[in-house]
Design a protein around this motif. Structure first.
Motif, PDB file in Angstrom:
ATOM      1  N   TYR A  12       0.822  -1.205   0.000  1.00  0.00           N
ATOM      2  CA  TYR A  12       0.000   0.000   0.000  1.00  0.00           C
ATOM      3  C   TYR A  12       0.855   1.255   0.000  1.00  0.00           C
ATOM      4  O   TYR A  12       1.924   1.293   0.627  1.00  0.00           O
ATOM      5  N   LYS A  13       0.363   2.268  -0.689  1.00  0.00           N
ATOM      6  CA  LYS A  13       0.991   3.586  -0.707  1.00  0.00           C
ATOM      7  C   LYS A  13       0.033   4.550  -0.025  1.00  0.00           C
ATOM      8  O   LYS A  13      -1.109   4.720  -0.451  1.00  0.00           O
ATOM      9  N   ILE A  14       0.493   5.173   1.053  1.00  0.00           N
ATOM     10  CA  ILE A  14      -0.316   6.159   1.773  1.00  0.00           C
ATOM     11  C   ILE A  14      -0.010   7.528   1.189  1.00  0.00           C
ATOM     12  O   ILE A  14       1.158   7.905   1.043  1.00  0.00           O
ATOM     13  N   ILE A  15      -1.051   8.271   0.865  1.00  0.00           N
ATOM     14  CA  ILE A  15      -0.873   9.627   0.338  1.00  0.00           C
ATOM     15  C   ILE A  15      -1.816  10.571   1.090  1.00  0.00           C
ATOM     16  O   ILE A  15      -2.911  10.183   1.479  1.00  0.00           O
ATOM     17  N   PRO A  16      -1.374  11.822   1.308  1.00  0.00           N
ATOM     18  CA  PRO A  16      -2.168  12.744   2.126  1.00  0.00           C
ATOM     19  C   PRO A  16      -3.305  13.445   1.389  1.00  0.00           C
ATOM     20  O   PRO A  16      -4.132  14.088   2.020  1.00  0.00           O
ATOM     21  N   THR A  17      -3.357  13.292   0.069  1.00  0.00           N
ATOM     22  CA  THR A  17      -4.412  13.933  -0.719  1.00  0.00           C
ATOM     23  C   THR A  17      -4.940  12.935  -1.751  1.00  0.00           C
ATOM     24  O   THR A  17      -4.319  11.902  -2.006  1.00  0.00           O
ATOM     25  N   ALA A  18      -6.062  13.278  -2.349  1.00  0.00           N
ATOM     26  CA  ALA A  18      -6.650  12.398  -3.364  1.00  0.00           C
ATOM     27  C   ALA A  18      -5.665  12.173  -4.508  1.00  0.00           C
ATOM     28  O   ALA A  18      -4.974  13.101  -4.925  1.00  0.00           O
ATOM     29  N   GLY A  37      15.040   7.808  -3.179  1.00  0.00           N
ATOM     30  CA  GLY A  37      15.355   6.957  -4.323  1.00  0.00           C
ATOM     31  C   GLY A  37      14.517   5.697  -4.407  1.00  0.00           C
ATOM     32  O   GLY A  37      14.863   4.772  -5.132  1.00  0.00           O
ATOM     33  N   PHE A  38      13.418   5.653  -3.676  1.00  0.00           N
ATOM     34  CA  PHE A  38      12.495   4.519  -3.747  1.00  0.00           C
ATOM     35  C   PHE A  38      11.120   4.978  -3.288  1.00  0.00           C
ATOM     36  O   PHE A  38      10.984   6.016  -2.639  1.00  0.00           O
ATOM     37  N   VAL A  39      10.098   4.186  -3.636  1.00  0.00           N
ATOM     38  CA  VAL A  39       8.727   4.473  -3.220  1.00  0.00           C
ATOM     39  C   VAL A  39       8.491   3.781  -1.879  1.00  0.00           C
ATOM     40  O   VAL A  39       8.644   2.564  -1.762  1.00  0.00           O
ATOM     41  N   HIS A  40       8.125   4.572  -0.883  1.00  0.00           N
ATOM     42  CA  HIS A  40       7.812   4.040   0.443  1.00  0.00           C
ATOM     43  C   HIS A  40       6.451   3.355   0.392  1.00  0.00           C
ATOM     44  O   HIS A  40       5.450   3.989   0.033  1.00  0.00           O
ATOM     45  N   ALA A  73      10.525  -9.100  -8.415  1.00  0.00           N
ATOM     46  CA  ALA A  73      11.000  -9.302  -7.036  1.00  0.00           C
ATOM     47  C   ALA A  73      12.258  -8.496  -6.739  1.00  0.00           C
ATOM     48  O   ALA A  73      12.455  -8.042  -5.616  1.00  0.00           O
ATOM     49  N   SER A  74      13.096  -8.272  -7.732  1.00  0.00           N
ATOM     50  CA  SER A  74      14.330  -7.523  -7.498  1.00  0.00           C
ATOM     51  C   SER A  74      14.087  -6.026  -7.327  1.00  0.00           C
ATOM     52  O   SER A  74      14.963  -5.317  -6.847  1.00  0.00           O
ATOM     53  N   SER A  75      12.902  -5.539  -7.688  1.00  0.00           N
ATOM     54  CA  SER A  75      12.621  -4.102  -7.547  1.00  0.00           C
ATOM     55  C   SER A  75      11.994  -3.754  -6.199  1.00  0.00           C
ATOM     56  O   SER A  75      11.883  -2.580  -5.850  1.00  0.00           O
ATOM     57  N   VAL A  76      11.581  -4.774  -5.430  1.00  0.00           N
ATOM     58  CA  VAL A  76      11.001  -4.544  -4.107  1.00  0.00           C
ATOM     59  C   VAL A  76      11.968  -5.092  -3.069  1.00  0.00           C
ATOM     60  O   VAL A  76      12.273  -6.285  -3.061  1.00  0.00           O
ATOM     61  N   LYS A  77      12.457  -4.194  -2.230  1.00  0.00           N
ATOM     62  CA  LYS A  77      13.366  -4.602  -1.157  1.00  0.00           C
ATOM     63  C   LYS A  77      12.642  -4.437   0.171  1.00  0.00           C
ATOM     64  O   LYS A  77      11.903  -3.489   0.376  1.00  0.00           O
ATOM     65  N   LEU A  90       9.841   0.119  -3.042  1.00  0.00           N
ATOM     66  CA  LEU A  90       9.856  -0.137  -4.485  1.00  0.00           C
ATOM     67  C   LEU A  90      10.920   0.728  -5.132  1.00  0.00           C
ATOM     68  O   LEU A  90      10.815   1.955  -5.126  1.00  0.00           O
ATOM     69  N   TYR A  91      11.949   0.083  -5.663  1.00  0.00           N
ATOM     70  CA  TYR A  91      13.006   0.781  -6.382  1.00  0.00           C
ATOM     71  C   TYR A  91      12.582   0.834  -7.839  1.00  0.00           C
ATOM     72  O   TYR A  91      12.829  -0.075  -8.614  1.00  0.00           O
ATOM     73  N   GLY A  92      11.889   1.875  -8.167  1.00  0.00           N
ATOM     74  CA  GLY A  92      11.255   2.075  -9.462  1.00  0.00           C
ATOM     75  C   GLY A  92      10.011   2.891  -9.220  1.00  0.00           C
ATOM     76  O   GLY A  92       9.985   3.759  -8.349  1.00  0.00           O
ATOM     77  N   ASN A  93       8.982   2.612  -9.948  1.00  0.00           N
ATOM     78  CA  ASN A  93       7.734   3.335  -9.770  1.00  0.00           C
ATOM     79  C   ASN A  93       6.575   2.419 -10.127  1.00  0.00           C
ATOM     80  O   ASN A  93       6.759   1.296 -10.582  1.00  0.00           O
ATOM     81  N   PHE A  94       5.388   2.925  -9.916  1.00  0.00           N
ATOM     82  CA  PHE A  94       4.159   2.206 -10.235  1.00  0.00           C
ATOM     83  C   PHE A  94       3.279   3.135 -11.048  1.00  0.00           C
ATOM     84  O   PHE A  94       3.577   4.312 -11.215  1.00  0.00           O
ATOM     85  N   GLY A  95       2.193   2.582 -11.553  1.00  0.00           N
ATOM     86  CA  GLY A  95       1.253   3.386 -12.324  1.00  0.00           C
ATOM     87  C   GLY A  95      -0.139   2.796 -12.254  1.00  0.00           C
ATOM     88  O   GLY A  95      -0.418   1.896 -11.453  1.00  0.00           O
TER      89      GLY A  95
END
Length: 124
Positions: A12-18, A37-40, A73-77, A90-95
């Motif tokens: 899950y990605k928590i964000i403070p706005t819509a 340098g990664f997505v929390h 699997a190598s992009s998620v540590k 996530l070392y990369g991004n999502f969409g």
């Protein structure tokens, strides 16, 4: 740190706005994610804790549910963070294709995020 076994179905990605609508690909990175340098990300069990630690000033937040199997699997540590069994980064991004759903949550001023999110079935 090793990945948990079994792996969770979702992170899950928590964000403070819509989130933007429609959700773009790639998703715009937060300043913190850009800096680190990664997505929390968080597991379902970590969401209340993370929310109480980093989102105490807000009474509304959004959570994006991402299917973990969409990522190599190598992009998620699973990095060790005090008080957790490892946080997914996530070392990369999502969409848009990675976001199964998004949900807004609100909490009352006298409640914590842990109290607010306890037992929520959407967080599986």
């Amino acid at each position: 740190m090793e990945a948990p076994n079994p792996l969770p179905k979702y992170v899950y990605k928590i964000i403070p706005t819509a989130p933007p609508s429609p959700i773009p690909s790639p998703y715009p990175l937060s300043l913190l994610d850009q800096k680190d340098g990664f997505v929390h990300l968080s597991t379902a069990a970590q969401i209340p804790i993370t929310s109480d630690l980093f989102f105490t000033a807000v009474h509304q937040l959004w959570i994006l549910k991402l299917r973990l199997s969409n990522f190599d699997a190598s992009s998620v540590k699973w990095d060790e963070v005090e008080g957790t069994n490892g946080c997914p980064h996530l070392y990369g991004n999502f969409g848009a294709a990675d976001v199964e759903s998004a949900r807004e949550f609100g909490r009352e001023a006298d409640k914590t995020w842990t109290e607010t999110l306890k037992g929520n079935e959407w967080l599986e």
